[in-house]
Write a protein that holds these residues in place. Sequence first.
Motif, mmCIF file in Angstrom:
data_model
loop_
_atom_site.group_PDB
_atom_site.id
_atom_site.type_symbol
_atom_site.label_atom_id
_atom_site.label_comp_id
_atom_site.label_asym_id
_atom_site.label_seq_id
_atom_site.Cartn_x
_atom_site.Cartn_y
_atom_site.Cartn_z
ATOM 1 N N ASP A 54 43.895 48.684 39.407
ATOM 2 C CA ASP A 54 43.166 47.417 39.498
ATOM 3 C C ASP A 54 41.755 47.659 40.012
ATOM 4 N N ALA A 56 37.321 46.045 39.452
ATOM 5 C CA ALA A 56 36.559 44.810 39.254
ATOM 6 C C ALA A 56 35.087 45.131 39.054
ATOM 7 N N THR A 82 40.763 44.659 35.265
ATOM 8 C CA THR A 82 39.479 44.461 35.936
ATOM 9 C C THR A 82 39.278 42.970 36.172
ATOM 10 N N LYS A 83 38.125 42.607 36.740
ATOM 11 C CA LYS A 83 37.868 41.209 37.073
ATOM 12 C C LYS A 83 36.442 40.821 36.715
ATOM 13 N N GLN A 128 40.861 39.548 34.695
ATOM 14 C CA GLN A 128 41.129 38.464 35.635
ATOM 15 C C GLN A 128 39.829 37.791 36.071
ATOM 16 N N PHE A 129 39.880 36.498 36.314
ATOM 17 C CA PHE A 129 38.773 35.817 37.001
ATOM 18 C C PHE A 129 38.911 36.155 38.484
ATOM 19 N N HIS A 130 37.794 36.509 39.124
ATOM 20 C CA HIS A 130 37.856 37.012 40.497
ATOM 21 C C HIS A 130 38.031 35.905 41.540
ATOM 22 N N TRP A 132 39.394 31.451 41.707
ATOM 23 C CA TRP A 132 40.007 30.414 40.889
ATOM 24 C C TRP A 132 40.079 29.094 41.632
ATOM 25 N N ILE A 160 44.247 35.766 36.820
ATOM 26 C CA ILE A 160 43.306 35.293 37.839
ATOM 27 C C ILE A 160 43.631 35.964 39.163
ATOM 28 N N SER A 161 42.629 36.061 40.000
ATOM 29 C CA SER A 161 42.799 36.486 41.384
ATOM 30 C C SER A 161 42.662 35.229 42.232
ATOM 31 N N GLN A 183 47.010 37.389 40.785
ATOM 32 C CA GLN A 183 46.880 38.332 41.890
ATOM 33 C C GLN A 183 46.739 37.520 43.172
#
Length: 324
Positions: A54, A56, A82-83, A128-130, A132, A160-161, A183
């Motif tokens: 994982d 980002a 990644t993010k 993923q969106f870092h 949310w 999403i994170s 996450q």
Amino acid sequence: MQYRELGRTGLKVSDIGYGAWGIGGAGGGWVGAQDDESLRALERFIELGGTFIDTARGYGRSEELVGRVVREHRGEGPIVATKVPPRNGEWPARAAVPVEQTFPGEHIRASLETSLKASGLDAFDVVQFHVWSDEWVGHGDWLETVQALKQEGKLRFFGISINDYEPENALALIRSGAVDTVQVIYNVFHQQPEEQLLAACQERGVGVIVRVALDEGGLTGRITKDTTFEEGDFRRTFFQGDRPAQVEQHVQALADDLGIGVDDVPDVALRYVLSHPAVSTVIAGMRTVRNVERNAATSDRDALPQQMVDKLKAHRWERNWYRG
């Protein structure tokens, strides 16, 4: 190493994943990482059977280092997530901020293209969106963009994170069916995800990636009242004031209650998180080969006895030190 399903994605991931924030350098919020050792640690992780990494866009040079190693293992994994950082640069996402300010379609696409270039990879398994906010469900063009990028083969699955210590702030998205993974912070101290989030993920087949399972180092047993951190290391703020002393006291109480040594706490802490059936993988920061080998050994151990899991419930200690 043991393996679990990543929700309904069909991917099998090692239950201990590699959290690549710490290897990104000062830009990633950690100080002290050395590229040579970081690369050796990544290689050792894969050698021992690790299959989930994982990273980002916001982790300094992390994507570059991860890509350098993963490109040497084409065709045999590992799975890389990644993010995309929010366009407005705000962590965590604030209520009432529209998604057009955080994840407009053109920003998502541009960020992913930058990540692909930095890593040298053709695609990411999970993007993923870092941050949310559930207020964004049904608004903006982010979902259409994600779907288009999937069709173009630049990402396989979307996640999403979740904002720090806000596990309920993803329930609407999970129930919408639009997300493949989430996450979330989950550890012995922060047990709130057990209340609603984890059950919702199980019900909908959403993969759960756990971060901060060792409480930013608090559950390693190595934070004491005398611990200090270098300038530029985010832990200097996270463990400010008398917080190291508080951590030491809580960890010692936990060890005493279980009848184990403080050095055994990180193994038990990771196995506690893995004891929940909704959890797919736990990403641990591993900047050295020694840390990789220690965490991989945790994966090889038997499940934590239920009696010990039950005892750990009493050590819940909810607080959000990220917010001061």
